[in-house]
Design a protein around this motif. Sequence first.
Motif, PDB file in Angstrom:
ATOM      1  N   ASN A  88       5.304 -23.148  33.021  1.00 25.55           N
ATOM      2  CA  ASN A  88       4.404 -21.998  32.983  1.00 25.55           C
ATOM      3  C   ASN A  88       3.117 -22.334  33.736  1.00 25.55           C
ATOM      4  OD1 ASN A  88       2.734 -19.853  32.404  1.00 25.55           O
ATOM      5  ND2 ASN A  88       2.739 -20.146  30.193  1.00 25.55           N
ATOM      6  N   TRP A  89       3.029 -21.893  34.969  1.00 27.67           N
ATOM      7  CA  TRP A  89       1.849 -22.161  35.794  1.00 27.67           C
ATOM      8  C   TRP A  89       0.647 -21.334  35.344  1.00 27.67           C
ATOM      9  CZ3 TRP A  89       0.933 -25.739  39.543  1.00 27.67           C
ATOM     10  CH2 TRP A  89       2.032 -26.519  39.945  1.00 27.67           C
ATOM     11  N   MET A  90       0.895 -20.248  34.655  1.00 23.75           N
ATOM     12  CA  MET A  90      -0.198 -19.360  34.235  1.00 23.75           C
ATOM     13  C   MET A  90      -0.753 -19.714  32.854  1.00 23.75           C
ATOM     14  SD  MET A  90      -0.672 -17.511  36.840  1.00 23.75           S
ATOM     15  CE  MET A  90      -1.755 -16.225  36.253  1.00 23.75           C
ATOM     16  N   LYS A  95      -3.014 -20.902  29.996  1.00 24.00           N
ATOM     17  CA  LYS A  95      -4.474 -20.994  29.987  1.00 24.00           C
ATOM     18  C   LYS A  95      -5.022 -21.654  28.730  1.00 24.00           C
ATOM     19  CE  LYS A  95      -5.188 -17.062  32.953  1.00 24.00           C
ATOM     20  NZ  LYS A  95      -5.199 -15.643  33.028  1.00 24.00           N
ATOM     21  N   PRO A 107       4.593 -16.621  39.143  1.00 25.40           N
ATOM     22  CA  PRO A 107       3.152 -16.390  39.290  1.00 25.40           C
ATOM     23  C   PRO A 107       2.369 -17.692  39.084  1.00 25.40           C
ATOM     24  CG  PRO A 107       4.031 -15.235  37.356  1.00 25.40           C
ATOM     25  CD  PRO A 107       5.174 -15.891  38.041  1.00 25.40           C
ATOM     26  N   THR A 108       1.345 -17.867  39.890  1.00 27.27           N
ATOM     27  CA  THR A 108       0.522 -19.070  39.815  1.00 27.27           C
ATOM     28  C   THR A 108      -0.953 -18.676  39.848  1.00 27.27           C
ATOM     29  OG1 THR A 108       0.599 -19.321  42.217  1.00 27.27           O
ATOM     30  CG2 THR A 108       2.217 -20.575  40.950  1.00 27.27           C
ATOM     31  N   PRO A 109      -1.809 -19.495  39.239  1.00 33.69           N
ATOM     32  CA  PRO A 109      -3.253 -19.207  39.332  1.00 33.69           C
ATOM     33  C   PRO A 109      -3.731 -19.391  40.766  1.00 33.69           C
ATOM     34  CG  PRO A 109      -2.844 -21.289  38.173  1.00 33.69           C
ATOM     35  CD  PRO A 109      -1.508 -20.672  38.445  1.00 33.69           C
TER      36      PRO A 109
END
Length: 192
Positions: free
Chosen positions: A99-101, A103, A172-174
Amino acid sequence: SRAVSGGSSKGGFVAHVGRPTRAPPPLGGAMAGRTMGRTASSVGMMEGAFFVSRTELLSWVNGVLQVSLTKVEQCASGAVYCQILDACHPAAVAMRKVNWMAKADHEFIPNYKVLQAAFDKLGIEKHIDVDKLIRAKYQDNLEFLQWMKCYWDRERTGAQDYDAAAARDGRPTPAWARAPSVLAVSGAAAAA
Protein backbone atom coordinates in the motif's frame (compact mmCIF):
# COMPACT_ATOMS: atom_id res chain seq x y z
CA SER A 1 31.12 -20.07 36.51
CA ARG A 2 27.91 -18.69 35.14
CA ALA A 3 27.91 -17.19 31.64
CA VAL A 4 25.74 -14.24 30.73
CA SER A 5 25.04 -13.73 27.07
CA GLY A 6 23.35 -11.00 25.17
CA GLY A 7 23.37 -8.89 22.07
CA SER A 8 23.32 -11.80 19.64
CA SER A 9 22.30 -9.40 16.86
CA LYS A 10 25.27 -7.18 17.75
CA GLY A 11 27.98 -9.82 17.66
CA GLY A 12 27.11 -12.24 20.45
CA PHE A 13 29.20 -11.27 23.47
CA VAL A 14 29.53 -13.70 26.35
CA ALA A 15 30.85 -12.61 29.73
CA HIS A 16 32.76 -15.10 31.90
CA VAL A 17 33.84 -13.94 35.33
CA GLY A 18 33.57 -10.29 34.35
CA ARG A 19 35.71 -10.64 31.22
CA PRO A 20 33.84 -10.07 27.88
CA THR A 21 34.87 -12.29 24.99
CA ARG A 22 33.38 -12.83 21.57
CA ALA A 23 31.28 -15.98 21.29
CA PRO A 24 32.46 -18.39 18.59
CA PRO A 25 30.39 -18.41 15.38
CA PRO A 26 27.85 -21.24 15.17
CA LEU A 27 29.01 -24.27 13.24
CA GLY A 28 26.67 -25.88 10.74
CA GLY A 29 23.06 -25.46 11.66
CA ALA A 30 20.06 -24.58 9.57
CA MET A 31 21.72 -21.67 7.81
CA ALA A 32 24.97 -23.47 6.93
CA GLY A 33 23.99 -24.06 3.30
CA ARG A 34 22.27 -20.74 2.74
CA THR A 35 24.78 -18.06 1.99
CA MET A 36 22.18 -15.43 1.12
CA GLY A 37 20.43 -15.35 4.50
CA ARG A 38 23.64 -15.76 6.45
CA THR A 39 25.40 -12.90 4.67
CA ALA A 40 22.40 -10.59 4.94
CA SER A 41 22.00 -11.38 8.62
CA SER A 42 25.66 -10.75 9.33
CA VAL A 43 25.62 -7.15 8.12
CA GLY A 44 27.02 -5.22 11.07
CA MET A 45 27.07 -1.56 12.04
CA MET A 46 30.68 -1.25 10.81
CA GLU A 47 29.77 -2.16 7.21
CA GLY A 48 30.46 0.47 4.58
CA ALA A 49 26.77 1.09 3.93
CA PHE A 50 26.34 2.42 7.46
CA PHE A 51 28.69 5.25 6.53
CA VAL A 52 26.71 6.26 3.45
CA SER A 53 25.21 9.72 3.82
CA ARG A 54 21.53 10.54 3.78
CA THR A 55 21.81 12.35 0.45
CA GLU A 56 23.65 9.43 -1.17
CA LEU A 57 20.99 7.01 0.11
CA LEU A 58 18.14 9.16 -1.16
CA SER A 59 19.83 9.53 -4.54
CA TRP A 60 20.33 5.75 -4.73
CA VAL A 61 16.69 4.99 -3.79
CA ASN A 62 15.37 7.62 -6.21
CA GLY A 63 17.46 6.15 -9.03
CA VAL A 64 16.64 2.50 -8.39
CA LEU A 65 12.94 2.95 -7.66
CA GLN A 66 12.21 5.91 -9.96
CA VAL A 67 10.78 7.96 -7.09
CA SER A 68 11.37 11.44 -5.69
CA LEU A 69 12.11 10.89 -2.00
CA THR A 70 13.28 14.00 -0.19
CA LYS A 71 13.41 12.61 3.36
CA VAL A 72 14.45 9.27 4.83
CA GLU A 73 11.32 9.37 6.98
CA GLN A 74 9.21 8.81 3.85
CA CYS A 75 10.37 5.18 4.00
CA ALA A 76 8.36 4.62 7.21
CA SER A 77 5.39 3.09 5.38
CA GLY A 78 7.56 0.11 4.40
CA ALA A 79 6.63 0.40 0.72
CA VAL A 80 10.13 1.60 -0.25
CA TYR A 81 11.77 -1.26 1.64
CA CYS A 82 9.48 -3.76 -0.07
CA GLN A 83 10.36 -2.42 -3.49
CA ILE A 84 14.11 -2.35 -2.79
CA LEU A 85 13.90 -6.05 -1.93
CA ASP A 86 11.81 -6.65 -5.06
CA ALA A 87 14.50 -4.93 -7.13
CA CYS A 88 17.09 -7.28 -5.60
CA HIS A 89 14.97 -10.39 -6.10
CA PRO A 90 12.25 -9.76 -8.69
CA ALA A 91 8.95 -11.49 -7.88
CA ALA A 92 10.05 -12.39 -4.32
CA VAL A 93 7.88 -9.61 -2.86
CA ALA A 94 4.11 -9.54 -3.27
CA MET A 95 4.16 -6.00 -4.66
CA ARG A 96 0.43 -6.14 -5.43
CA LYS A 97 -0.17 -6.14 -1.65
CA VAL A 98 2.00 -3.09 -0.93
CA ASN A 99 0.00 0.00 0.00
CA TRP A 100 1.90 3.03 -1.29
CA MET A 101 -0.84 5.38 -0.11
CA ALA A 102 -0.57 4.34 3.57
CA LYS A 103 -0.49 7.42 5.79
CA ALA A 104 -0.95 6.17 9.35
CA ASP A 105 0.90 3.70 11.55
CA HIS A 106 -1.83 1.08 11.38
CA GLU A 107 -1.79 1.27 7.56
CA PHE A 108 1.99 0.71 7.47
CA ILE A 109 1.91 -2.62 9.33
CA PRO A 110 0.57 -4.72 6.41
CA ASN A 111 3.49 -3.47 4.27
CA TYR A 112 5.91 -4.76 6.89
CA LYS A 113 4.08 -8.09 6.92
CA VAL A 114 4.70 -8.29 3.16
CA LEU A 115 8.36 -7.43 3.75
CA GLN A 116 8.70 -10.05 6.52
CA ALA A 117 7.09 -12.69 4.30
CA ALA A 118 9.66 -11.91 1.60
CA PHE A 119 12.49 -12.09 4.16
CA ASP A 120 11.21 -15.50 5.26
CA LYS A 121 10.90 -16.70 1.67
CA LEU A 122 14.49 -15.61 0.93
CA GLY A 123 15.91 -16.96 4.20
CA ILE A 124 16.91 -13.51 5.49
CA GLU A 125 17.23 -13.52 9.26
CA LYS A 126 16.99 -9.80 9.91
CA HIS A 127 14.86 -8.42 12.72
CA ILE A 128 12.53 -5.69 11.47
CA ASP A 129 11.70 -3.36 14.35
CA VAL A 130 8.33 -2.32 12.98
CA ASP A 131 7.34 -0.38 16.10
CA LYS A 132 10.30 1.97 15.63
CA LEU A 133 10.15 2.22 11.84
CA ILE A 134 6.45 3.14 11.64
CA ARG A 135 7.02 6.13 13.92
CA ALA A 136 8.84 7.76 10.97
CA LYS A 137 11.85 8.73 13.07
CA TYR A 138 14.89 9.73 11.06
CA GLN A 139 17.53 7.60 12.81
CA ASP A 140 15.58 4.33 12.79
CA ASN A 141 14.68 4.62 9.13
CA LEU A 142 18.18 5.79 8.19
CA GLU A 143 19.74 2.71 9.80
CA PHE A 144 17.28 0.32 8.14
CA LEU A 145 17.75 2.04 4.78
CA GLN A 146 21.52 1.75 5.23
CA TRP A 147 21.08 -1.96 5.96
CA MET A 148 18.94 -2.30 2.81
CA LYS A 149 21.68 -0.55 0.78
CA CYS A 150 24.28 -2.97 2.13
CA TYR A 151 21.97 -5.89 1.34
CA TRP A 152 21.49 -4.50 -2.18
CA ASP A 153 25.25 -4.23 -2.69
CA ARG A 154 25.85 -7.80 -1.47
CA GLU A 155 22.90 -9.78 -2.77
CA ARG A 156 21.38 -8.15 -5.81
CA THR A 157 20.35 -10.81 -8.30
CA GLY A 158 17.83 -8.80 -10.29
CA ALA A 159 18.40 -7.56 -13.80
CA GLN A 160 20.09 -4.19 -14.26
CA ASP A 161 16.98 -2.89 -16.03
CA TYR A 162 14.50 -3.21 -13.15
CA ASP A 163 11.37 -1.26 -14.03
CA ALA A 164 10.16 0.06 -10.69
CA ALA A 165 7.12 1.82 -12.13
CA ALA A 166 5.97 -1.39 -13.84
CA ALA A 167 6.51 -3.34 -10.59
CA ARG A 168 4.10 -0.92 -8.87
CA ASP A 169 1.61 -1.98 -11.54
CA GLY A 170 -0.18 1.36 -11.84
CA ARG A 171 -1.16 1.40 -8.18
CA PRO A 172 -1.81 4.87 -6.77
CA THR A 173 1.28 6.44 -5.22
CA PRO A 174 1.92 9.62 -3.23
CA ALA A 175 3.53 12.54 -5.08
CA TRP A 176 7.00 11.69 -3.73
CA ALA A 177 6.72 8.16 -5.13
CA ARG A 178 6.27 9.38 -8.67
CA ALA A 179 9.24 9.66 -10.96
CA PRO A 180 10.60 13.21 -11.38
CA SER A 181 9.66 13.26 -15.08
CA VAL A 182 6.03 12.47 -14.18
CA LEU A 183 6.04 15.29 -11.63
CA ALA A 184 7.44 17.73 -14.19
CA VAL A 185 4.85 16.74 -16.77
CA SER A 186 1.94 16.95 -14.31
CA GLY A 187 3.29 20.28 -12.99
CA ALA A 188 3.53 21.67 -16.52
CA ALA A 189 0.00 20.45 -17.29
CA ALA A 190 -1.30 22.13 -14.15
CA ALA A 191 0.41 25.39 -15.07
CA ALA A 192 -1.14 25.36 -18.58
